[in-house]
Design an enzyme around this catalytic site. Structure first.
Site, PDB file in Angstrom:
ATOM      1  N   ILE A 123      40.408  43.117  40.964  1.00  0.00           N
ATOM      2  CA  ILE A 123      40.560  42.843  39.641  1.00  0.00           C
ATOM      3  C   ILE A 123      42.149  43.521  39.240  1.00  0.00           C
ATOM      4  O   ILE A 123      42.936  42.850  38.443  1.00  0.00           O
ATOM      5  CB  ILE A 123      39.518  43.260  38.467  1.00  0.00           C
ATOM      6  CG1 ILE A 123      38.249  42.628  38.753  1.00  0.00           C
ATOM      7  CG2 ILE A 123      39.952  42.964  37.008  1.00  0.00           C
ATOM      8  CD1 ILE A 123      38.397  41.170  38.808  1.00  0.00           C
ATOM      9  N   GLU A 124      42.218  44.806  39.722  1.00  0.00           N
ATOM     10  CA  GLU A 124      43.318  45.530  39.516  1.00  0.00           C
ATOM     11  C   GLU A 124      44.601  44.935  40.180  1.00  0.00           C
ATOM     12  O   GLU A 124      45.742  44.871  39.560  1.00  0.00           O
ATOM     13  CB  GLU A 124      43.290  46.912  39.978  1.00  0.00           C
ATOM     14  CG  GLU A 124      42.362  47.948  39.113  1.00  0.00           C
ATOM     15  CD  GLU A 124      42.891  48.042  37.799  1.00  0.00           C
ATOM     16  OE1 GLU A 124      44.190  48.075  37.672  1.00  0.00           O
ATOM     17  OE2 GLU A 124      42.229  48.215  36.942  1.00  0.00           O
ATOM     18  N   SER A 125      44.424  44.665  41.558  1.00  0.00           N
ATOM     19  CA  SER A 125      45.640  44.204  42.271  1.00  0.00           C
ATOM     20  C   SER A 125      45.554  43.105  43.232  1.00  0.00           C
ATOM     21  O   SER A 125      46.619  42.806  43.878  1.00  0.00           O
ATOM     22  CB  SER A 125      45.748  45.280  43.140  1.00  0.00           C
ATOM     23  OG  SER A 125      45.041  45.494  44.073  1.00  0.00           O
TER      24      SER A 125
END
Length: 467
Positions: A123-125
């Site tokens: 989700i972050e990267s």
């Protein structure tokens, strides 16, 4: 009933497509004349399995997770997004998991944290160690500079620890553990990782003291409301990729490597040439290195090298460093070697006082020099100049005479000092310390004074006066 209808439609579509293709082949043979032919396009359809809410709910119930996971319409909508609307994103992350998941899993086990937290990096990267957000967060775990420093992720112009997979994963584990101690709930810890602990505390207060994500959902920032559902949807997708035909033809696997410490500056390009290692692999293994170079002040950095070359490099790193230094010294000598006396003309040093209406481009044109040189001589990092400011200009005598006759600048605005300065053109990875080290008898302070530098910042292409 819905599944049988879907299969019937799919079957008819395939039959029609195959019939159209056959007719197209026939038309191609009929219309072919001489060297030309009408070529019909070929279409490729990917089968996307149908699924219902109840089917997904049954699969969720069978998942063995350490974190709570109760399906609802919001999570189901994100599952539909990742398995139907944006399948390419899911496939991309599935292809990268073998590179980074083993690292995440080992760190999470060591910190006694739920294994499912590894999905947060997706989700972050999108499992990209060089990912950068619009607000400046970097790396697999998207650390901002200030938060990174708290967890020992330091940033310089040469090394950005936030893009180091191992260091960033360790920092993320420590940060998430501290958030879990703060809220006593992993979902709230993840929410705080996204929007900050202050926003989560505010949502708890507004909810009347509720202590779970879905109880404080409506009081959280809009982005965070979708953060946990996306996380849980990805968790489901990675547990059931085959059920949604998310099958990869070719996966991506980690490059076997070992770490080697060097006692000096290392240029990755030169190291690859000397050792025979692949430069692309060196860069892939060391994403935190910004300019293909480990500076001399980073002797603690352990360079990851392909395992096939690790023993050779480790056993021969001293002569490799010597060879790299010799190459750099030759380049330096080439830069500072003066022209033969018969060809060289001593430049003039001009101190020009900025007047109203002046601009760097105008002044550079007046004296026949480049704006880049004008900035370098005066330690300028922008084109802003002020009335009354003194600018140093170095110019060959003949050029100066020609421009003086053509432009006739006022005498009181310039002072001419005869000199023959030696110059050095800054290369990528250079620092004042490195340049001073290679120039006998010249200190950092002297270089800064000669070039009117207020700090140690230099840029590739900048010309430095060194004597």
């Amino acid at each position: 009933m819905r599944s049988w209808t879907t299969l019937l439609i799919l079957s008819l579509s395939i039959t029609f497509a195959m019939g159209s293709y056959a007719q197209g082949q026939e038309r191609e043979s009929i219309l072919a004349t001489g060297q030309e032919a009408v070529v019909q396009p070929t279409y490729h359809y990917e089968y996307i399995p149908d699924f219902t809410y109840d089917q997904v709910n049954q699969r969720v119930d069978q998942m063995n997770t350490e974190m709570p996971f109760e399906l609802n319409e919001t999570i189901f909508a994100f599952i539909n997004y990742f398995t139907v609307r944006n399948r390419e994103y899911s496939k991309m992350n599935l292809s990268r998991k073998e590179i980074y998941f083993p690292l995440f899993e080992e760190a999470l086990r060591r910190h006694e944290m739920p294994d499912e937290i590894k999905y947060l990096a997706i989700i972050e990267s999108g499992l990209n160690p060089t990912a950068k957000s619009r607000v400046g967060a970097m790396g697999l775990w998207q650390f901002m500079p200030a938060t990174g420093r708290v967890y020992d992720l330091h940033v310089t112009q040469d090394i950005d620890d936030r893009m180091d997979p191992e260091l960033a994963t360790e920092a993320a584990c420590r940060y998430l553990k501290s958030l879990h101690r703060m809220f006593g709930d992993w979902e709230l810890a993840l929410a705080a990782y996204n929007c900050g602990p202050g926003n989560v505390r505010k949502a708890i207060r507004r909810s009347g003291g509720k202590k779970s994500f879905w109880e404080i959902y409506q009081w959280l920032p809009r982005e965070t409301r979708g953060y946990i559902p996306q996380f849980q949807a990805i968790m489901y997708v990675f547990n059931y990729p085959d059920e949604h035909n998310l099958i990869l033809e070719d996966g991506t696997f980690p490059v076997a490597h070992e770490k080697v410490k060097f006692d000096g500056e290392v240029d990755l390009v030169q190291l690859a040439e000397i050792s025979g290692a692949c430069l692309d692999e060196l860069e892939f293994l060391n994403p935190s290195i910004q300019n293909r170079k480990i500076p001399a002040n980073q002797t603690s950095y352990a360079l990851r090298v392909p395992k096939a070359k690790a023993e050779f490099i480790a056993n021969n790193k001293h002569w490799m460093l010597d060879s790299i230094n010799i190459q750099q010294e030759r380049l330096l000598a080439q830069e500072i070697t003066e022209e033969p006396a018969s060809q060289q003309k001593a430049p003039e040093k001009i101190i020009y006082k900025v007047r109203r209406g002046d601009a760097l481009g105008k002044i550079a044109n007046l004296y026949g020099v480049s704006i880049t040189d004008l900035k370098a001589w005066n330690g300028l990092y922008s084109s802003t100049i002020n009335i009354g400011q003194n600018l140093t200009i170095y110019q060959k005598t003949d050029t100066f005479s020609q421009n003086l006759a053509a432009q006739a600048p006022a005498k009181q605005d310039a002072t001419f000092v005869s000199s023959s300065p030696k110059t050095y053109v800054v290369k990528p990875g250079d620092s004042l310390w490195l340049i001073a080290k290679k120039l006998n008898g010249v200190s950092i302070d002297q270089i800064k004074k000669l070039n009117k530098l207020s700090n140690n910042n230099i840029k590739p292409g900048q010309k430095l006066i060194i004597g």
